[in-house]
Design a protein around this motif. Structure first.
Motif, PDB file in Angstrom:
ATOM      1  N   GLU A 186      13.877  44.467  35.392  1.00 16.21           N
ATOM      2  CA  GLU A 186      14.544  43.382  36.111  1.00 16.21           C
ATOM      3  C   GLU A 186      15.714  42.827  35.304  1.00 16.21           C
ATOM      4  N   ASP A 187      15.577  42.835  33.965  1.00 18.04           N
ATOM      5  CA  ASP A 187      16.667  42.357  33.111  1.00 18.04           C
ATOM      6  C   ASP A 187      17.919  43.219  33.252  1.00 18.04           C
ATOM      7  N   LEU A 188      17.727  44.472  33.615  1.00 22.16           N
ATOM      8  CA  LEU A 188      18.853  45.402  33.658  1.00 22.16           C
ATOM      9  C   LEU A 188      19.659  45.301  34.945  1.00 22.16           C
ATOM     10  N   VAL A 189      19.100  44.667  35.952  1.00 20.53           N
ATOM     11  CA  VAL A 189      19.729  44.650  37.274  1.00 20.53           C
ATOM     12  C   VAL A 189      21.113  44.008  37.257  1.00 20.53           C
ATOM     13  N   GLU A 190      21.317  43.014  36.414  1.00 21.29           N
ATOM     14  CA  GLU A 190      22.586  42.274  36.441  1.00 21.29           C
ATOM     15  C   GLU A 190      23.708  42.948  35.652  1.00 21.29           C
ATOM     16  N   TRP A 191      23.421  44.083  35.004  1.00 18.13           N
ATOM     17  CA  TRP A 191      24.419  44.720  34.145  1.00 18.13           C
ATOM     18  C   TRP A 191      24.900  46.043  34.740  1.00 18.13           C
ATOM     19  N   PRO A 192      26.169  46.382  34.531  1.00 14.47           N
ATOM     20  CA  PRO A 192      26.616  47.732  34.917  1.00 14.47           C
ATOM     21  C   PRO A 192      25.891  48.761  34.053  1.00 14.47           C
ATOM     22  N   MET A 193      25.578  49.890  34.653  1.00 13.57           N
ATOM     23  CA  MET A 193      24.759  50.882  33.968  1.00 13.57           C
ATOM     24  C   MET A 193      25.491  52.226  33.848  1.00 13.57           C
ATOM     25  N   GLN A 204      16.505  62.680  35.763  1.00 14.03           N
ATOM     26  CA  GLN A 204      15.394  62.785  36.711  1.00 14.03           C
ATOM     27  C   GLN A 204      14.226  61.886  36.300  1.00 14.03           C
ATOM     28  N   ILE A 205      13.964  61.819  34.998  1.00 13.76           N
ATOM     29  CA  ILE A 205      12.891  60.955  34.502  1.00 13.76           C
ATOM     30  C   ILE A 205      13.225  59.493  34.755  1.00 13.76           C
ATOM     31  N   ILE A 206      14.469  59.123  34.483  1.00 13.37           N
ATOM     32  CA  ILE A 206      14.884  57.729  34.644  1.00 13.37           C
ATOM     33  C   ILE A 206      14.916  57.341  36.127  1.00 13.37           C
ATOM     34  N   ASP A 207      15.452  58.216  36.971  1.00 10.10           N
ATOM     35  CA  ASP A 207      15.507  57.918  38.406  1.00 10.10           C
ATOM     36  C   ASP A 207      14.120  57.655  38.977  1.00 10.10           C
ATOM     37  N   LYS A 208      13.144  58.430  38.541  1.00  7.65           N
ATOM     38  CA  LYS A 208      11.786  58.247  39.033  1.00  7.65           C
ATOM     39  C   LYS A 208      11.238  56.889  38.608  1.00  7.65           C
ATOM     40  N   ALA A 209      11.519  56.502  37.349  1.00  8.52           N
ATOM     41  CA  ALA A 209      11.015  55.221  36.845  1.00  8.52           C
ATOM     42  C   ALA A 209      11.712  54.034  37.507  1.00  8.52           C
ATOM     43  N   LEU A 210      12.997  54.193  37.839  1.00 12.55           N
ATOM     44  CA  LEU A 210      13.770  53.089  38.410  1.00 12.55           C
ATOM     45  C   LEU A 210      13.840  53.118  39.934  1.00 12.55           C
ATOM     46  N   GLU A 212      12.206  51.989  42.457  1.00  8.02           N
ATOM     47  CA  GLU A 212      12.054  50.768  43.256  1.00  8.02           C
ATOM     48  C   GLU A 212      13.244  49.828  43.112  1.00  8.02           C
ATOM     49  N   LYS A 213      13.955  49.917  41.984  1.00  8.37           N
ATOM     50  CA  LYS A 213      15.067  49.003  41.738  1.00  8.37           C
ATOM     51  C   LYS A 213      16.428  49.679  41.859  1.00  8.37           C
ATOM     52  N   SER A 214      16.459  50.947  42.209  1.00  3.91           N
ATOM     53  CA  SER A 214      17.710  51.698  42.199  1.00  3.91           C
ATOM     54  C   SER A 214      18.772  51.100  43.113  1.00  3.91           C
ATOM     55  N   SER A 215      18.350  50.526  44.235  1.00  4.68           N
ATOM     56  CA  SER A 215      19.329  49.976  45.179  1.00  4.68           C
ATOM     57  C   SER A 215      19.985  48.704  44.644  1.00  4.68           C
ATOM     58  N   ARG A 216      19.379  48.072  43.657  1.00  4.70           N
ATOM     59  CA  ARG A 216      19.920  46.823  43.109  1.00  4.70           C
ATOM     60  C   ARG A 216      20.706  47.044  41.824  1.00  4.70           C
ATOM     61  N   ILE A 217      20.631  48.227  41.281  1.00  3.06           N
ATOM     62  CA  ILE A 217      21.298  48.494  40.007  1.00  3.06           C
ATOM     63  C   ILE A 217      22.710  49.023  40.243  1.00  3.06           C
ATOM     64  N   GLN A 218      23.650  48.546  39.426  1.00  2.00           N
ATOM     65  CA  GLN A 218      25.034  49.022  39.507  1.00  2.00           C
ATOM     66  C   GLN A 218      25.171  50.283  38.642  1.00  2.00           C
ATOM     67  N   PRO A 258      13.360  48.326  23.350  1.00  2.00           N
ATOM     68  CA  PRO A 258      12.282  48.912  24.155  1.00  2.00           C
ATOM     69  C   PRO A 258      12.183  48.284  25.542  1.00  2.00           C
ATOM     70  N   ILE A 259      11.715  49.052  26.491  1.00  2.00           N
ATOM     71  CA  ILE A 259      11.457  48.581  27.857  1.00  2.00           C
ATOM     72  C   ILE A 259       9.944  48.463  27.991  1.00  2.00           C
ATOM     73  N   ASP A 260       9.456  47.266  28.317  1.00  2.00           N
ATOM     74  CA  ASP A 260       8.005  47.050  28.208  1.00  2.00           C
ATOM     75  C   ASP A 260       7.250  46.923  29.530  1.00  2.00           C
ATOM     76  N   ASP A 261       7.947  46.942  30.676  1.00  2.00           N
ATOM     77  CA  ASP A 261       7.195  46.716  31.915  1.00  2.00           C
ATOM     78  C   ASP A 261       6.979  47.987  32.731  1.00  2.00           C
ATOM     79  N   THR A 262       7.416  49.112  32.219  1.00  2.00           N
ATOM     80  CA  THR A 262       7.152  50.370  32.909  1.00  2.00           C
ATOM     81  C   THR A 262       7.211  51.514  31.910  1.00  2.00           C
ATOM     82  N   ARG A 263       6.528  52.599  32.222  1.00  2.00           N
ATOM     83  CA  ARG A 263       6.542  53.756  31.331  1.00  2.00           C
ATOM     84  C   ARG A 263       7.731  54.642  31.677  1.00  2.00           C
ATOM     85  N   ILE A 264       8.663  54.717  30.749  1.00  2.00           N
ATOM     86  CA  ILE A 264       9.748  55.687  30.854  1.00  2.00           C
ATOM     87  C   ILE A 264       9.698  56.498  29.561  1.00  2.00           C
TER      88      ILE A 264
END
Length: 299
Positions: A186-193, A204-210, A212-218, A258-264
């Motif tokens: 959720e912290d990453l949503v407000e930043w360009p990526m 492919q690994i990252i897309d699978k983990a993200l 649910e939030k992919s539509s909100r990420i830039q 580190p990212i602590d709320d999901t396994r990537i």
């Protein structure tokens, strides 16, 4: 003139132990054999080296002069023998192995430095290639083994799990998130990526983990390599999610959190051919590489 090393050894043993009996025992000889060696070297040199009495053994002037030089000579000879023996026992030849680029940059400078110090006569060929190309390199024998990712089973390759490498959020060290011990998706949503190209396994690994939030990420940036991703991060406010080892490719002003709320994470493995065994040299190099990979991925 031939140098009588056995005679020198006998002379030194007698001088060191102060007794023919103790010197003979030390060298595994009979006293008669020891006496024969001493007489022979004295005959060759034309001087008496020892004076033997009923109570003690003493050195002559010639013996006193010879003792330190003979001791140094045998010490040097022993060092030569030991170096040859050690070199013979060390694995030799050439070892080729493939490795993911991020892992190669993070691990191999340390690994290769350690190997060079222990075994400078071993030739190592490191092939840094993407995940999709590694299997074929091992399969065709171009590489002895590979450090790669766990993939679908193959009849001609053996995959042995090594450990799990987590992905982190990479950002400039002046980003306010950089002060945290960890971040959430959720912290990453407000930043360009910055993300990798679709054919990359990490993408492919990252897309699978993200998912649910992919539509909100830039996603304004898409690149071919982790190295380029970190350089873009260094020059902008963008953040990228990359394997932990990619920090070795990053400019100094980029940090990983580190990212602590999901396994990537990606599962690392050793890949070898099923129809062949590793040479002693390849086993040695693999052991060194594996030690560093396990240490890096340990929780």
């Amino acid at each position: 003139m031939r140098i009588d090393y056995l005679g020198i050894e006998a002379f030194l043993a007698i001088a060191d132990h102060g007794s023919f009996q103790r010197a003979a025992k030390f060298l595994g000889l009979s006293q008669a054999a020891l006496s024969h060696r001493l007489r022979k070297i004295e005959t060759d040199l034309g001087v008496q080296l020892l004076v033997r009495s009923s109570h003690a053994i003493s050195l002559t002037a010639a013996g006193e002069a010879l003792l330190p030089k003979a001791g140094a000579l045998l010490s040097q000879l022993q060092a030569v023998y030991d170096s040859v023996r050690v070199r013979q026992a060390e694995p030799t030849g050439k070892v080729a192995f493939a490795c993911l680029p991020t892992l190669a940059s993070a691990l191999l400078p340390q690994v290769l430095s350690e190997i060079a110090e222990e075994n400078p006569y071993l030739e190592i060929d490191v092939i840094e290639i993407p995940f999709r190309e590694i299997g074929e390199k091992v399969r065709t024998g171009r590489c002895d083994f590979a450090i790669s990712l766990i993939s679908a089973a193959s009849s001609d390759l053996i995959t042995r799990p090594l450990g799990e490498e987590p992905y982190c959020a990479f950002m400039r060290n002046d980003n306010r998130l950089a002060e945290r011990k960890s971040v959430t998706l959720e912290d990453l949503v407000e930043w360009p990526m910055v993300r990798l190209a679709p054919h990359k396994r990490s993408r492919q690994i990252i897309d699978k983990a993200l998912e649910e939030k992919s539509s909100r990420i830039q996603w304004p940036y898409e690149v071919q390599s982790s190295a380029l991703a970190t350089r873009i991060v260094s020059r902008s406010t963008a953040i990228s999610v990359l394997p932990m080892s990619a920090i070795a490719l990053a400019p100094q002003d980029v940090v990983s959190v580190p990212i602590d709320d999901t396994r990537i994470a990606r599962d690392l493995a050793v890949i070898t051919r099923r129809d062949s065994t590793l040479s002693p040299a390849a086993e040695y190099v693999l052991g060194k590489v594996e030690k560093y990979v396990v240490a890096m991925t340990a929780p």
